[in-house]
Design an enzyme around this catalytic site. Structure first.
Site, short mmCIF file in Angstrom:
data_model
loop_
_atom_site.label_atom_id
_atom_site.label_comp_id
_atom_site.label_asym_id
_atom_site.label_seq_id
_atom_site.Cartn_x
_atom_site.Cartn_y
_atom_site.Cartn_z
CB SER A 101 -0.87 -0.03 1.18
OG SER A 101 -1.78 -0.94 1.32
NE ARG A 134 -0.74 -8.34 7.59
CZ ARG A 134 -2.04 -8.53 7.96
NH1 ARG A 134 -2.44 -9.22 8.69
NH2 ARG A 134 -3.05 -7.56 7.65
CG ASP A 135 4.01 -9.52 3.87
OD1 ASP A 135 2.89 -9.28 3.68
OD2 ASP A 135 4.86 -8.71 4.87
NE ARG A 186 3.11 -8.84 9.57
CZ ARG A 186 3.37 -8.61 8.57
NH1 ARG A 186 3.93 -9.47 7.46
NH2 ARG A 186 2.78 -7.51 8.04
NE ARG A 223 4.20 -1.70 4.49
CZ ARG A 223 3.25 -2.49 4.17
NH1 ARG A 223 3.62 -3.72 3.20
NH2 ARG A 223 1.87 -2.29 4.27
CG ASP A 249 2.89 -0.10 7.34
OD1 ASP A 249 3.99 -0.50 7.40
OD2 ASP A 249 1.88 -0.62 6.99
CE LYS A 266 -4.63 -0.95 3.62
NZ LYS A 266 -3.32 -1.22 3.36
CG HIS A 299 -3.11 -8.48 4.89
ND1 HIS A 299 -2.27 -9.14 4.26
CD2 HIS A 299 -2.96 -7.27 4.53
CE1 HIS A 299 -1.59 -8.48 3.61
NE2 HIS A 299 -1.55 -7.11 3.63
CG ASP A 351 -3.37 -0.22 -2.51
OD1 ASP A 351 -4.05 -1.16 -2.81
OD2 ASP A 351 -3.31 -0.13 -1.34
#
Length: 559
Positions: A81, A170-171, A206, A286, A288, A361, A434, A471
């Protein structure tokens, strides 16, 4: 922000009228994939998006939202995102976090900067702590970068190193944490053979430890602080491998939500709490999910939870996570300098802007859209509205999230006549996707579609124009697949759920009563991406984009 090299005044587009309100709708996590039962967008009732897709073919197209199209190192890197909204707002492709870190590590510049020299002062008498996501997913961090940093720091004088790991799932595939820990333990063992006291000190999943975002749940950060800084956690183990294997064996356990643990010595004492004189690096590139920990590590007047003990440390981020807050104040790699964003151009040319999303977001349609810049570009011409996200529950519990509330705010902004651009992010497809809950994600996609209808109905009422895009992908493919595209199964014969973003393209749809009848998508751009959207939006406002922007997606057909 005057500069001698360019003008802030945009030339008019010779064929497109000015003055029509433009709604820019970003469907978060809404990609394009083959239709099957794991494509939640296909399964869901989405009549509005279906009508855009199946209506006029010259008003719907797909663009690339991952890899090199958004400044990431390779096309094996899924979009996210942050980089997606950077590209949407900036109109050009800037090298992003992972690529910047790769370059700094490859050149050795990471060890020459102020950030590394700052933490190096702790190497003689203190411990170097590395905190971050242990994963090769490439969204928040990368294992190979951690390995290089360990090697580089040890070669430059670090004598005592502690790694505080956050498991992913998650990723990357759930369960991959075990292999990552084995790899890291092997590396640390090799360092110990060279006389360096290096080991894993703490860990946790996480989504339960450390990596909250947008101040949604400070308890997540506190659990990390207690384990990483204080050396206290409900679970204690002699090794990280034992910790991860044992905690994963609990009913319903997964990598994302592993409880916090600390590694202890034979006497039961934590091997790696953060103490006065130590150095701390948050290794995620990253921003965020590191900002909240950065505040706890850096702010003297921090009051979000009781830190109990606040060690005097030298703290740096892998990058600076918030340029406006200057947080952290020191960092190893300089962030991308994104200037002259489309938002800046448009407000300086009189475009009054409304931006809205819910908490999870909100930063994407403001901070990231504006080139990693907090606050208003021109508060006389802008209004930003944040709708509080649900807290204390996972997003699949209430998968409609705040989509309808966001849409109603956008509708009201359009109908008010006060704004030339109304920009929103509808987070449902991403945030619920997710969770891996397919049924809930179907509900989420339906809710997002209903929200789009509210906004497009308002566009119709005011004679405006819409551009609907996304996105990155997520909800369109919820299963892990083999090379032939068939779903992968786990040991018990069930499907392996995919919770991460995808490498799939995303839609761009244009329309509305205010759109010039001759406007259509061009077919001469070979691989358009999200960065092409900014010039397109500028055109829809009746302006030509700056010459160095990625080219517009639209043209005006000759009658």
């Amino acid at each position: 922000m005057a500069s001698s090299g360019f003008s802030w005044t945009l030339p008019d587009h010779p064929k497109l009228p000015k003055g029509k309100p433009v709604a820019v709708v970003v469907l978060d996590g809404w990609g394009e994939a083959n239709a099957d039962q794991y494509n939640c967008i296909h399964v869901a009732q989405t009549p509005v998006m279906d009508s855009l897709k199946n209506g006029a073919p010259e008003k719907w197209r797909l663009v690339k939202a991952h890899g090199t199209a958004v400044g990431l190192p390779s096309d094996d890197d899924m979009g996210n995102s942050e980089v997606g909204h950077n590209a949407l707002g900036a109109g050009r492709i800037f090298a992003q976090g992972a690529k910047l870190v790769d370059r700094a590590l490859a050149s050795g510049k990471i060890y020459e900067g102020d950030g590394f020299n700052y933490i190096k002062e702790s190497f003689e008498n203190g411990t170097l702590h590395l905190i971050g996501l242990l994963s090769d997913g490439g969204v928040h961090s990368r294992l190979d970068q951690l390995q290089l940093l360990l090697k580089g720091a040890s070669e430059r004088g670090a004598k005592r190193i502690r790694v505080h790991i956050l498991t992913d799932g998650r990723d990357v595939l759930d369960g991959s944490s075990v292999g990552f820990v084995e790899t890291l333990e092997s590396d640390l063992s090799q360092l110990r053979e060279k006389g360096i006291d290096a080991q894993i000190a703490s860990g946790g999943g996480r989504m339960y430890v450390t990596m909250d975002r947008y101040e949604n749940d400070w308890d997540v950060v506190k659990r990390g602080w207690d384990a990483q800084v204080l050396g206290e956690a409900p679970h204690k183990f002699k090794s990280a491998l034992e910790a991860v294997k044992t905690l994963r064996a609990e009913p319903n356990a997964n990598d994302q939500y592993l409880p916090p643990f600390v590694i202890v010595d034979d006497s039961g004492k934590a091997v790696g709490p953060v103490l006065d004189g130590d150095a701390v690096v948050t290794i995620n590139f990253r921003a965020d999910r590191m900002v909240m920990l950065a505040k706890a590590l850096e702010y003297a007047d921090f009051d979000k939870f009781d830190r109990v003990r606040v060690p005097k440390i030298r703290y740096v981020g892998m990058l600076q996570y918030d340029g406006e807050l200057k947080l952290p104040s020191r960092y190893l790699v300089s962030p991308p300098e994104i200037e002259r964003t489309s938002g800046e151009y448009l407000v300086k040319n009189g475009i009054r802007t409304f931006a809205c999303s819910e908490t999870v977001k909100f930063g994407h349609v403001t901070f990231f859209w504006n080139g990693n810049r907090s606050g208003y570009l021109d508060e006389t011409k802008e209004e930003y509205v944040e709708i509080p996200s649900d807290s204390g529950i996972t997003f699949n519990v209430a998968p409609k999230m705040k989509a309808l509330e966001i849409a109603e705010k956008a509708r009201d902004a359009l109908l008010s006549g006060k704004f030339d651009q109304v920009r929103v992010n509808l987070p449902n497809g991403d945030m619920v996707g997710h969770t891996g809950d397919i049924e809930a994600t179907v509900v989420a996609c339906k809710a997002a579609d209903e929200a789009v209808k509210i906004i497009l109905d308002a566009v119709e009422q005011v004679g405006g124009i819409y551009l609907v895009t996304a996105d990155h992908g997520n909800a369109e493919d919820m299963v892990k697949r083999n090379k032939a595209g068939k779903p992968l199964l786990d040991k018990s014969g069930g499907i392996q759920i995919l919770t991460s973003h995808t490498l799939l393209p995303v839609p761009v749809a244009i329309g509305g009563p205010g759109l010039h009848p001759g406007v259509k998508f061009r077919n001469d751009i070979q691989t358009p991406g999200l960065a092409n959207v900014a010039a397109t939006v500028m055109n829809l406002h009746g302006f030509e984009a700056p010459a160095d922007y990625e080219p517009t997606l639209i043209e005006v057909a000759h009658n």
